[in-house]
Design an enzyme around this catalytic site. Sequence first.
Site, PDB file in Angstrom:
ATOM      1  N   LYS A 159       0.830  -1.216   0.000  1.00  0.00           N
ATOM      2  CA  LYS A 159       0.000   0.000   0.000  1.00  0.00           C
ATOM      3  C   LYS A 159       0.862   1.263   0.000  1.00  0.00           C
ATOM      4  CE  LYS A 159      -2.160  -0.890   3.902  1.00  0.00           C
ATOM      5  NZ  LYS A 159      -1.459  -2.145   4.300  1.00  0.00           N
ATOM      6  N   ARG A 200      -9.126   1.192   9.149  1.00  0.00           N
ATOM      7  CA  ARG A 200      -8.757  -0.197   9.443  1.00  0.00           C
ATOM      8  C   ARG A 200      -9.830  -0.891  10.261  1.00  0.00           C
ATOM      9  NH1 ARG A 200      -2.799   0.629   9.074  1.00  0.00           N
ATOM     10  NH2 ARG A 200      -1.733  -1.340   9.347  1.00  0.00           N
ATOM     11  N   ARG A 204      11.952  -6.363   5.650  1.00  0.00           N
ATOM     12  CA  ARG A 204      11.938  -4.892   5.566  1.00  0.00           C
ATOM     13  C   ARG A 204      12.908  -4.274   6.570  1.00  0.00           C
ATOM     14  NH1 ARG A 204       5.696  -3.019   4.883  1.00  0.00           N
ATOM     15  NH2 ARG A 204       5.632  -3.151   7.140  1.00  0.00           N
ATOM     16  N   ARG A 246      11.713  -2.713  12.013  1.00  0.00           N
ATOM     17  CA  ARG A 246      10.615  -2.241  12.871  1.00  0.00           C
ATOM     18  C   ARG A 246      10.253  -3.362  13.840  1.00  0.00           C
ATOM     19  NH1 ARG A 246       6.082  -0.235   8.663  1.00  0.00           N
ATOM     20  NH2 ARG A 246       4.738  -1.109  10.267  1.00  0.00           N
ATOM     21  N   ARG A 258      -0.392  -9.018  13.570  1.00  0.00           N
ATOM     22  CA  ARG A 258      -0.940  -7.976  12.691  1.00  0.00           C
ATOM     23  C   ARG A 258      -1.795  -8.592  11.585  1.00  0.00           C
ATOM     24  NH1 ARG A 258       4.115  -5.132  10.656  1.00  0.00           N
ATOM     25  NH2 ARG A 258       2.733  -3.638   9.662  1.00  0.00           N
TER      26      ARG A 258
HETATM   27  P1  AMP Z   1       1.214   0.400   9.019  1.00  0.00           P
HETATM   28  O1  AMP Z   1       2.506   1.083   8.763  1.00  0.00           O
HETATM   29  O2  AMP Z   1       0.086   0.968   8.225  1.00  0.00           O
HETATM   30  O3  AMP Z   1       1.323  -1.101   8.892  1.00  0.00           O
HETATM   31  O4  AMP Z   1       0.839   0.690  10.562  1.00  0.00           O
HETATM   32  C1  AMP Z   1       1.697   0.298  11.608  1.00  0.00           C
HETATM   33  C2  AMP Z   1       0.932   0.258  12.904  1.00  0.00           C
HETATM   34  O5  AMP Z   1       0.385   1.546  13.190  1.00  0.00           O
HETATM   35  C3  AMP Z   1      -0.268  -0.690  12.919  1.00  0.00           C
HETATM   36  O6  AMP Z   1       0.091  -2.026  13.189  1.00  0.00           O
HETATM   37  C4  AMP Z   1      -1.106  -0.070  14.031  1.00  0.00           C
HETATM   38  O7  AMP Z   1      -0.580  -0.366  15.312  1.00  0.00           O
HETATM   39  C5  AMP Z   1      -0.895   1.421  13.791  1.00  0.00           C
HETATM   40  N1  AMP Z   1      -1.909   1.952  12.845  1.00  0.00           N
HETATM   41  C6  AMP Z   1      -1.699   2.472  11.608  1.00  0.00           C
HETATM   42  N2  AMP Z   1      -2.846   2.852  11.035  1.00  0.00           N
HETATM   43  C7  AMP Z   1      -3.822   2.553  11.923  1.00  0.00           C
HETATM   44  C8  AMP Z   1      -5.237   2.673  11.911  1.00  0.00           C
HETATM   45  N3  AMP Z   1      -5.901   3.182  10.860  1.00  0.00           N
HETATM   46  N4  AMP Z   1      -5.924   2.253  13.009  1.00  0.00           N
HETATM   47  C9  AMP Z   1      -5.285   1.760  14.092  1.00  0.00           C
HETATM   48  N5  AMP Z   1      -3.958   1.597  14.154  1.00  0.00           N
HETATM   49  C10 AMP Z   1      -3.227   1.991  13.094  1.00  0.00           C
END
Ligand code: AMP
Length: 216
Positions: free
Chosen positions: A13, A88, A127, A160, A171
Amino acid sequence: MNLILLGPPGAGKGTQAKLLSARFNIPQISTGEILRSAVRESTVMGVRAKGFMDSGSLVPDEVVVGIVEERLLKADCQNGFILDGFPRTIPQADALGQTLQGLGKDLNHVIAITVDTNELIARITGRRTCIKCGKGYHITFDPPKVDGVCDLCGSDLCQRDDDKEETLRMRLQVYDKQTEPLISYYTAQSLVRTVLGQGSIEDIQRSIINLVEERA
Ligand code: AMP
């Protein structure tokens, strides 16, 4: 053009959102990036979010909804935006719908990117991110010139915490339970189109652009 990219962690994404942002000249809004930057800067929100993120859980809806509401008001969203990693959950999607209605805007596209689970695991566990500037790499698919060192700023690369395999599995479960239902949610609004997120980055980008342009 107001667009959401949906898909599990590792679907690409962020990569696709960046390319679309450059092509259509509209901002990429990545809640994950905004939260990670808040964690790096130890803001009140970052301190609150860190525990959820490290364990692979979602940050509470009201926190991310607040971030997105504030971001959508900025002038650069006037001609459109790409949401990457938001919504989400169903309550987040409901809140987004209300915010957009209040702003007199509609959602135009929801693109769901699908990728086989084993491929997701290989992508995410490889990553690496620069500890200073945040630039992303992949040890196999997009390695830095010097092992463990950022090409751009020379700082160390790290993995990370939430990309480690155990957290990643959490996740992926969270995605299946809380985020995947959004596909039905937006299908009911006739907004969803799906692309296979495997193959070259350029080919996937082309498929997304074709979908967007055929319904422009
Ligand atoms: P991402 O980089 O989009 O995979 O996001 C990393 C982490 O940030 C996720 O595993 C969540 O802990 C938090 N996060 C990001 N976007 C959201 C969202 N829309 N709702 C809740 N937590 C989020």
